[in-house]
Write a protein that holds these residues in place. Structure first.
Motif, mmCIF file in Angstrom:
data_model
loop_
_atom_site.group_PDB
_atom_site.id
_atom_site.type_symbol
_atom_site.label_atom_id
_atom_site.label_comp_id
_atom_site.label_asym_id
_atom_site.label_seq_id
_atom_site.Cartn_x
_atom_site.Cartn_y
_atom_site.Cartn_z
ATOM 1 N N GLY A 166 68.357 21.612 16.801
ATOM 2 C CA GLY A 166 68.876 21.141 18.186
ATOM 3 C C GLY A 166 68.266 20.118 18.692
ATOM 4 N N ALA A 167 66.953 20.096 18.797
ATOM 5 C CA ALA A 167 66.101 19.253 19.447
ATOM 6 C C ALA A 167 66.057 17.812 18.473
ATOM 7 C CB ALA A 167 64.602 19.600 19.360
ATOM 8 N N MET A 168 66.181 17.905 17.251
ATOM 9 C CA MET A 168 66.446 16.614 16.521
ATOM 10 C C MET A 168 67.660 15.960 16.767
ATOM 11 S SD MET A 168 63.442 15.710 14.954
ATOM 12 C CE MET A 168 64.341 14.609 13.620
ATOM 13 N N ARG A 169 68.586 16.781 16.930
ATOM 14 C CA ARG A 169 69.837 16.117 17.337
ATOM 15 C C ARG A 169 70.223 15.697 18.740
ATOM 16 N NH1 ARG A 169 71.728 20.789 14.566
ATOM 17 N NH2 ARG A 169 72.332 21.568 16.420
ATOM 18 N N GLY A 170 69.155 16.167 19.416
ATOM 19 C CA GLY A 170 69.120 15.728 20.930
ATOM 20 C C GLY A 170 70.111 16.512 21.772
ATOM 21 N N THR A 171 70.311 17.574 21.123
ATOM 22 C CA THR A 171 71.129 18.948 21.954
ATOM 23 C C THR A 171 70.061 19.952 22.456
ATOM 24 O OG1 THR A 171 71.496 20.232 19.952
ATOM 25 C CG2 THR A 171 73.211 18.474 20.723
ATOM 26 N N GLY A 172 69.816 19.423 23.800
ATOM 27 C CA GLY A 172 68.909 20.276 24.541
ATOM 28 C C GLY A 172 69.407 21.716 24.814
ATOM 29 N N THR A 173 70.633 22.024 24.983
ATOM 30 C CA THR A 173 71.228 23.334 25.193
ATOM 31 C C THR A 173 71.063 24.114 23.983
ATOM 32 O OG1 THR A 173 73.461 22.153 24.239
ATOM 33 C CG2 THR A 173 72.990 22.231 26.638
ATOM 34 N N SER A 174 71.085 23.572 22.720
ATOM 35 C CA SER A 174 70.886 24.295 21.463
ATOM 36 C C SER A 174 69.484 24.956 21.513
ATOM 37 C CB SER A 174 71.171 23.674 20.335
ATOM 38 O OG SER A 174 72.115 23.136 20.255
ATOM 39 N N TRP A 226 70.649 6.402 21.696
ATOM 40 C CA TRP A 226 70.877 7.665 21.208
ATOM 41 C C TRP A 226 69.549 8.451 20.475
ATOM 42 C CZ3 TRP A 226 71.516 9.982 16.035
ATOM 43 C CH2 TRP A 226 71.822 11.334 16.155
ATOM 44 N N VAL A 227 68.934 7.605 19.620
ATOM 45 C CA VAL A 227 67.465 8.012 18.842
ATOM 46 C C VAL A 227 66.643 8.081 20.016
ATOM 47 C CG1 VAL A 227 66.089 7.406 17.240
ATOM 48 C CG2 VAL A 227 68.357 7.284 16.804
ATOM 49 N N ARG A 228 66.657 7.052 20.858
ATOM 50 C CA ARG A 228 65.312 7.039 22.033
ATOM 51 C C ARG A 228 65.303 8.056 22.952
ATOM 52 N NH1 ARG A 228 62.473 2.228 22.626
ATOM 53 N NH2 ARG A 228 62.506 2.612 25.079
ATOM 54 N N ASN A 229 66.620 8.716 23.218
ATOM 55 C CA ASN A 229 66.807 9.810 24.112
ATOM 56 C C ASN A 229 66.828 11.248 23.434
ATOM 57 O OD1 ASN A 229 67.147 8.779 27.198
ATOM 58 N ND2 ASN A 229 68.300 7.350 25.785
ATOM 59 N N THR A 239 60.341 5.513 23.037
ATOM 60 C CA THR A 239 61.192 6.433 23.344
ATOM 61 C C THR A 239 61.446 6.256 24.712
ATOM 62 O OG1 THR A 239 59.768 8.355 23.709
ATOM 63 C CG2 THR A 239 59.932 8.105 21.448
ATOM 64 N N GLU A 240 62.587 7.243 25.124
ATOM 65 C CA GLU A 240 62.575 7.182 26.551
ATOM 66 C C GLU A 240 62.060 8.530 27.320
ATOM 67 O OE1 GLU A 240 63.662 4.942 28.847
ATOM 68 O OE2 GLU A 240 63.800 3.547 27.178
ATOM 69 N N ALA A 241 61.071 9.015 26.467
ATOM 70 C CA ALA A 241 60.692 10.540 26.914
ATOM 71 C C ALA A 241 59.904 10.597 28.284
ATOM 72 C CB ALA A 241 59.655 11.001 25.679
ATOM 73 N N THR A 242 59.221 9.355 28.573
ATOM 74 C CA THR A 242 58.540 9.126 29.989
ATOM 75 C C THR A 242 59.192 8.277 30.881
ATOM 76 O OG1 THR A 242 57.337 7.476 29.004
ATOM 77 C CG2 THR A 242 56.082 9.556 28.786
ATOM 78 N N GLY A 243 60.602 8.047 30.666
ATOM 79 C CA GLY A 243 61.421 7.052 31.378
ATOM 80 C C GLY A 243 61.067 5.767 31.581
ATOM 81 N N SER A 283 65.512 1.945 15.063
ATOM 82 C CA SER A 283 66.321 2.930 16.159
ATOM 83 C C SER A 283 65.523 3.104 17.323
ATOM 84 C CB SER A 283 66.542 4.135 15.335
ATOM 85 O OG SER A 283 65.504 5.011 14.952
ATOM 86 N N GLY A 284 64.100 2.875 17.233
ATOM 87 C CA GLY A 284 63.343 3.232 18.344
ATOM 88 C C GLY A 284 62.945 1.919 19.437
ATOM 89 N N GLY A 285 63.432 0.706 18.526
ATOM 90 C CA GLY A 285 63.188 -0.530 19.147
ATOM 91 C C GLY A 285 61.953 -1.069 18.753
ATOM 92 N N ILE A 286 61.361 -0.615 17.677
ATOM 93 C CA ILE A 286 60.206 -1.121 17.206
ATOM 94 C C ILE A 286 60.308 -2.014 16.135
ATOM 95 C CG2 ILE A 286 58.066 -0.227 15.512
ATOM 96 C CD1 ILE A 286 58.711 2.555 16.794
ATOM 97 N N CYS A 287 59.383 -3.442 16.256
ATOM 98 C CA CYS A 287 59.581 -4.399 15.537
ATOM 99 C C CYS A 287 58.345 -4.681 14.736
ATOM 100 C CB CYS A 287 59.987 -5.478 16.248
ATOM 101 S SG CYS A 287 58.667 -5.969 17.721
#
Length: 361
Positions: free
Chosen positions: A10-18, A99-102, A149-153, A183-187
C-alpha cells in the motif's frame, strides 16, 4: 508476514489508508507493536531505495538480455525500440510524475531518519536557480528526499519552484532505472541537461547539483564537516551563462548515517578508489550501516540519524554569455562565503559545537 507485505504494498502504491488499515489488523502481541511495525516499514522504504540505486539498473539490463534469449524476445525488442526513441528525454526535461513524487513510501523514508527541510529565504518563481548541495554523503539521502520527492513539502515551502536533482548521466542509460529516476524529476548532471532546464523550460526551475560529487563521498564519515568545493567552479560558470541565481544548501547529518573505512591519501587503497572513480563515474566506498531488523548488526540500512537540509539565501547572478575567469572566481568566492555563513549560523541548532568549522577542500 502477509500483513507486513500488504502494508508495504500500500505504501508503494501511495495508498496510505491501506497501510493504516493493515497496521490496525496486527495482533496485539508484545513482539510486534504498532510502533515497531512502522519502524520496519520505514527501514524497508529506505532499503528499497538503496537497492534500487545499487542494483535496479544492472538487474533490469540482465533481465532484458535474458528475455531476448526466450520466446518473449519480441517484448524485449519493443522495449529497446522505445529506449532508442526516448533516449534524449532525460536531457530534455525528463518525465516528472507528481503521483510518484507523492508516494506514501517517501513519507516512511523521511520519517526513518528523520529528514527535515528548512527554508531561510523566499525564492521568486520569476527566476531560475542552481542549488549547490553539500555534503554528498554516501547516497545523498537528504538531496533525494527533499528534491526528488514531496515528502518534506518542497512545493509548499517554495511555491512556483520546480526542483530537478542532478545525478550521474550513466544511470539514465540503464533500462527501467532511468524511468524510475525521471519520475522523481531527477536529471543527468551534464551541461546539455542543465542548460535545457534553465533556458528552455521557462522560469521557476531549480537544478540541484551535488557539487562535491563522487570525490567528496570518499571523505564522508561521522563527525566529518568537509566539502569538496575549492576547485569546483563549473556550476558557477553555468549559473553565469544562464543568469541563474546560486543557492547554497547544507545538510546537517548527511555524513552520520553510514560508517566508512577511510584510507589515507597516498595509500594503495586510496589510489585504487580514485582510479575506479574516474573509470566508473562513482566512488567505490567501503562502508556499512545496520541490519534491517537490528541496529547492532551490519548491513546496508543507514543508521537512524536526523538529517536537516537548510536552503540558504540566493545569490543574484547576472547573465554573461562568456564570463571571464575573474568573474567566475568572484562569484565562486561569494558562494563559498555564503555556504560557510550558512553552516556557522545553523551548526549549533543541529547538534554541532560552536568550535566546529567547515573545511573547504
Amino acid at each position: 508476514m502477509k500483513t507486513i507485505l500488504a502494508a508495504y504494498s500500500g505504501a508503494m502504491r501511495g495508498t496510505g489508508t491501506s497501510v493504516l488499515s493493515s497496521l490496525k489488523d496486527l495482533p496485539a502481541t508484545p513482539w510486534m507493536s504498532r510502533s515497531k511495525m512502522e519502524k520496519h516499514l520505514q527501514a524497508i522504504s529506505v532499503l528499497q531505495w538503496v537497492l534500487s540505486f545499487l542494483a535496479m539498473g544492472a538487474a533490469c539490463t540482465v533481465l532484458l538480455v535474458y528475455i531476448f534469449c526466450t520466446d518473449c524476445w519480441v517484448i524485449a525488442a519493443m522495449y529497446v525500440a522505445w529506449l532508442i526513441f526516448d533516449w534524449n528525454t532525460p536531457k530534455e526535461g525528463g518525465r516528472r510524475s507528481s503521483w510518484v513524487r507523492n508516494w506514501t513510501v517517501w513519507s516512511y523514508f523521511r520519517d526513518y531518519f528523520p529528514i527535515r527541510l528548512i527554508k531561510t529565504h523566499d525564492l521568486l518563481p520569476s527566476r531560475n536557480y542552481i542549488f549547490g548541495y553539500h555534503p554528498h554523503g554516501i547516497f545523498c539521502f537528504g538531496a533525494f528526499c527533499n528534491f526528488g520527492t514531496e515528502a518534506t513539502g518542497f512545493s509548499k515551502r517554495f511555491p512556483g519552484i520546480r526542483p530537478s536533482l542532478a545525478t550521474l548521466a550513466g544511470n539514465f542509460r540503464m533500462p527501467v532505472l532511468r524511468d524510475y529516476l525521471m519520475s522523481g524529476g531527477i536529471c543527468p548532471v551534464n551541461r546539455n541537461s542543465i542548460n535545457y532546464l534553465l533556458s528552455r523550460s521557462g522560469s521557476g526551475n531549480a537544478v540541484v547539483i551535488v557539487v562535491g560529487g563522487a570525490a567528496e563521498s570518499l571523505d564522508c564519515a561521522p563527525g566529518m564537516n568537509s566539502v569538496t568545493l575549492k576547485n569546483r567552479k563549473g556550476f558557477v560558470k553555468l549559473a553565469l551563462q544562464q543568469g541563474a541565481d546560486l543557492v547554497p544548501v547544507y545538510s546537517f547529518g548527511e555524513n552520520e548515517v553510514y560508517k566508512q573505512l577511510l584510507f589515507e591519501e597516498g595509500s594503495w587503497w586510496r589510489f585504487a578508489q580514485r582510479r575506479l572513480q574516474k573509470i566508473l563515474g562513482f566512488a567505490p566506498c567501503v562502508f556499512h550501516g545496520c541490519g534491517l531488523f537490528s541496529s547492532e548488526s551490519w548491513g546496508l540500512v543507514p543508521y537512524c540519524k536526523p538529517i536537516t537540509t537548510v536552503v540558504g539565501e540566493p545569490i543574484t547572478v547576472p547573465k554573461f554569455e562568456d564570463p571571464s575567469q575573474d568573474v567566475v572566481d568572484m562569484y565562486h568566492a561569494m558562494y563559498t562565503k555564503s555556504l560557510k555563513d550558512l553552516f556557522d549560523n545553523y551548526k549549533t541548532k543541529f547538534g554541532l559545537k560552536e568550535s566546529d568549522t567547515l573545511l573547504i577542500q
